[in-house]
Write an enzyme that holds these catalytic residues in place. Structure first.
Site, short mmCIF file in Angstrom:
data_model
loop_
_atom_site.label_atom_id
_atom_site.label_comp_id
_atom_site.label_asym_id
_atom_site.label_seq_id
_atom_site.Cartn_x
_atom_site.Cartn_y
_atom_site.Cartn_z
N LYS A 106 3.34 0.64 1.61
CA LYS A 106 3.76 1.64 0.39
C LYS A 106 4.83 2.43 1.12
O LYS A 106 6.62 2.55 0.19
CB LYS A 106 2.89 1.94 -0.45
CG LYS A 106 2.77 1.06 -1.11
CD LYS A 106 1.12 1.56 -2.25
CE LYS A 106 0.49 0.31 -2.72
NZ LYS A 106 -0.47 0.87 -3.94
N ALA A 116 0.02 5.54 -0.36
CA ALA A 116 -1.48 5.90 -1.08
C ALA A 116 -1.76 4.56 -1.81
O ALA A 116 -1.47 3.97 -2.12
CB ALA A 116 -2.09 7.39 -1.42
N ASP A 117 -3.31 4.05 -1.55
CA ASP A 117 -3.56 3.19 -2.44
C ASP A 117 -5.23 3.82 -2.20
O ASP A 117 -5.85 3.83 -1.27
CB ASP A 117 -3.57 1.84 -1.16
CG ASP A 117 -3.93 0.65 -1.97
OD1 ASP A 117 -2.66 0.17 -2.98
OD2 ASP A 117 -5.09 -0.05 -1.45
N THR A 118 -5.81 3.01 -3.61
CA THR A 118 -7.05 3.30 -3.48
C THR A 118 -8.06 1.99 -3.74
O THR A 118 -7.49 1.00 -4.86
CB THR A 118 -7.63 4.38 -4.32
OG1 THR A 118 -6.46 5.47 -4.67
CG2 THR A 118 -9.22 4.71 -5.06
N GLY A 143 -6.44 5.48 0.97
CA GLY A 143 -5.92 5.53 2.07
C GLY A 143 -4.45 6.46 2.46
O GLY A 143 -4.68 6.46 1.21
#
Length: 190
Positions: A52, A68-70, A105
Site C-alpha cells: 500500500k 498499514a494493514d490489520t 503491520g
C-alpha cells in the site's frame, strides 16, 4: 517542507493521526490484497502495508508515506471482513470467550528509506449469548472490520481485556509509528 501521506481510506487510522495534530493527506491505494497463506501473520501485514505504501509513494515521491494493514487471527486462521450477517455471526461466535491475536503491520516510506514493522496484541472476548452477538451484528458495525468487530465502537462491549497496544487493534500503533517516523527524519512536535 516535509509532506506526510496516509496510504489508507480507513477513517479510524485517519482519526488516530488527526489526534496528533499532524498535517497530512490521505491517498488510498488500490492494491491487490491477496497474500501467501504460508506466511506468518506478522509477515502478511508487513507485506500488505508495504504494498500500500509503495503504491502511494510512487504518486508522491519525496513524501513520507504510511501504509498499514490489520488482521485478526484465531487458532492460526486469519479472519477477514465478513461478507454478510451469517459470516459475521459465525466469526463472533468463534471469538467469544476466547483469546485471539490482532496483528497490525505498518510501512513507512521516507525519502530513500523504508521501515516495516508489526505489532501483535492479544484480545480476550467475554462469553456471549447468541442474542448479544445478533444485536451487535444488527448494528452493521462488523461489516468493514477484520474479525467482524471494532474495538473503538460498539464492539467495545465484546472485549473483556487486551494485552498489548490498544491503538494497534484500532488499526495503527500510534506511539510506535511516531517513533519510527522520527527515526526516519520526520519532525514531530510532540
Amino acid at each position: 517542507m516535509q509532506n506526510l501521506i496516509l496510504a489508507s481510506s480507513s477513517p479510524r487510522r485517519k482519526e488516530l493521526l488527526e489526534n496528533l495534530h499532524l498535517t497530512f493527506e490521505v491517498s488510498s491505494s488500490d492494491v491487490d490484497e491477496s497474500f501467501d497463506p504460508e506466511l506468518a501473520p506478522g509477515e502478511i501485514v508487513m507485506e500488505l502495508s508495504s504494498r500500500k505504501a509503495k503504491a502511494v509513494s510512487k504518486k508522491h515521491p519525496g513524501s513520507y508515506v504510511i501504509g498499514a494493514d490489520t488482521v485478526v487471527v484465531l487458532d492460526g486462521t486469519i479472519l477477514g471482513k465478513p461478507q454478510d450477517k451469517a459470516e459475521a455471526f459465525s466469526m463472533l461466535k468463534a471469538l467469544e470467550g476466547r483469546t485471539h491475536a490482532v496483528y497490525t503491520g505498518v510501512s513507512i516510506i521516507a525519502p530513500e528509506k523504508e521501515n516495516n514493522f508489526y505489532v501483535k496484541t492479544d484480545v480476550v472476548f467475554w462469553e456471549l449469548t447468541d442474542d448479544e452477538i445478533n444485536a451487535y451484528v444488527n448494528t452493521g458495525e462488523p461489516f468493514d472490520k477484520a474479525g467482524a468487530y471494532g474495538i473503538q465502537g460498539e464492539g467495545c462491549v465484546l472485549v473483556k481485556e487486551i494485552a498489548g497496544d490498544y491503538f494497534s487493534v484500532v488499526g495503527l500503533p500510534v506511539s510506535k509509528t511516531v517513533r519510527e517516523l522520527r527515526n526516519l527524519g520526520f519532525e514531530i512536535p510532540i
